[in-house]
Write a protein that holds these residues in place. Sequence first.
Motif, short mmCIF file in Angstrom:
data_model
loop_
_atom_site.label_atom_id
_atom_site.label_comp_id
_atom_site.label_asym_id
_atom_site.label_seq_id
_atom_site.Cartn_x
_atom_site.Cartn_y
_atom_site.Cartn_z
N THR A 85 0.84 -1.20 0.00
CA THR A 85 0.00 0.00 0.00
C THR A 85 0.87 1.25 0.00
O THR A 85 1.91 1.30 0.65
N LYS A 86 0.40 2.25 -0.75
CA LYS A 86 1.06 3.56 -0.81
C LYS A 86 0.00 4.64 -0.76
O LYS A 86 -1.14 4.43 -1.15
N HIS A 87 0.40 5.82 -0.30
CA HIS A 87 -0.52 6.96 -0.21
C HIS A 87 -0.03 8.06 -1.14
O HIS A 87 1.04 8.63 -0.93
N HIS A 88 -0.81 8.33 -2.19
CA HIS A 88 -0.46 9.39 -3.15
C HIS A 88 -1.72 10.16 -3.51
O HIS A 88 -2.04 10.33 -4.70
N ALA A 89 -2.45 10.64 -2.53
CA ALA A 89 -3.70 11.36 -2.78
C ALA A 89 -3.44 12.58 -3.65
O ALA A 89 -2.49 13.34 -3.43
N LYS A 91 -2.28 12.83 -6.56
CA LYS A 91 -1.11 12.76 -7.44
C LYS A 91 -1.47 12.02 -8.73
O LYS A 91 -2.37 11.18 -8.75
N THR A 92 -0.76 12.31 -9.79
CA THR A 92 -0.91 11.60 -11.05
C THR A 92 -0.02 10.37 -11.00
O THR A 92 1.18 10.48 -10.75
N VAL A 93 -0.61 9.21 -11.23
CA VAL A 93 0.14 7.95 -11.21
C VAL A 93 0.14 7.40 -12.63
O VAL A 93 -0.90 7.29 -13.27
N SER A 103 3.51 11.68 -10.10
CA SER A 103 3.74 13.10 -10.41
C SER A 103 5.07 13.30 -11.15
O SER A 103 5.84 14.20 -10.83
N GLY A 104 5.32 12.44 -12.12
CA GLY A 104 6.51 12.56 -12.94
C GLY A 104 7.80 12.06 -12.32
O GLY A 104 8.85 12.12 -12.94
N GLN A 105 7.74 11.54 -11.11
CA GLN A 105 8.92 11.04 -10.42
C GLN A 105 8.92 9.50 -10.44
O GLN A 105 7.97 8.88 -9.97
N LYS A 106 9.99 8.93 -10.99
CA LYS A 106 10.10 7.47 -11.05
C LYS A 106 10.14 6.91 -9.63
O LYS A 106 10.81 7.44 -8.75
N GLN A 107 9.40 5.83 -9.41
CA GLN A 107 9.34 5.16 -8.11
C GLN A 107 9.90 3.75 -8.23
O GLN A 107 9.79 3.13 -9.28
#
Length: 123
Positions: A85-89, A91-93, A103-107
């Motif tokens: 689970t991750k939290h990216h409320a 944000k663009t995924v 949000s344009g950042q590689k994970q």
Amino acid sequence: MSEELLRQHGSTPARTTFARFCGNSPLRADSVSWYLDAKGENVVGEILATLPPQWTSFHALPIGKKGSDIDHIVIGPGGIFTINTKHHAGKTVWVAGRGLMVSGQKQSYIRNAEYEAGGSRNC
């Protein structure tokens, strides 16, 4: 996640009555993301609890020696699944193939999940 949140919050001084009246958060700024992550893991755990009885789920299973854990493992007729689970409320995924960006950042979530899936081989 919950353990880390409690560890961080344990050293936080209690809010004053005035701070509570003003609605100041009891969490330090650096603890908010841990709180949101723990909250998300709890929500996912509640959803997994509604699966049919032939499914079993486990939560926060420690792996390795560096404090890593697998958020959820679900075992049932369809196989064995790990859920991270991750939290990216808000944000663009973006996901394509083996790439994942928020949000344009590689994970590195996919790489990390593969490492966790190899658990005993990587300990």
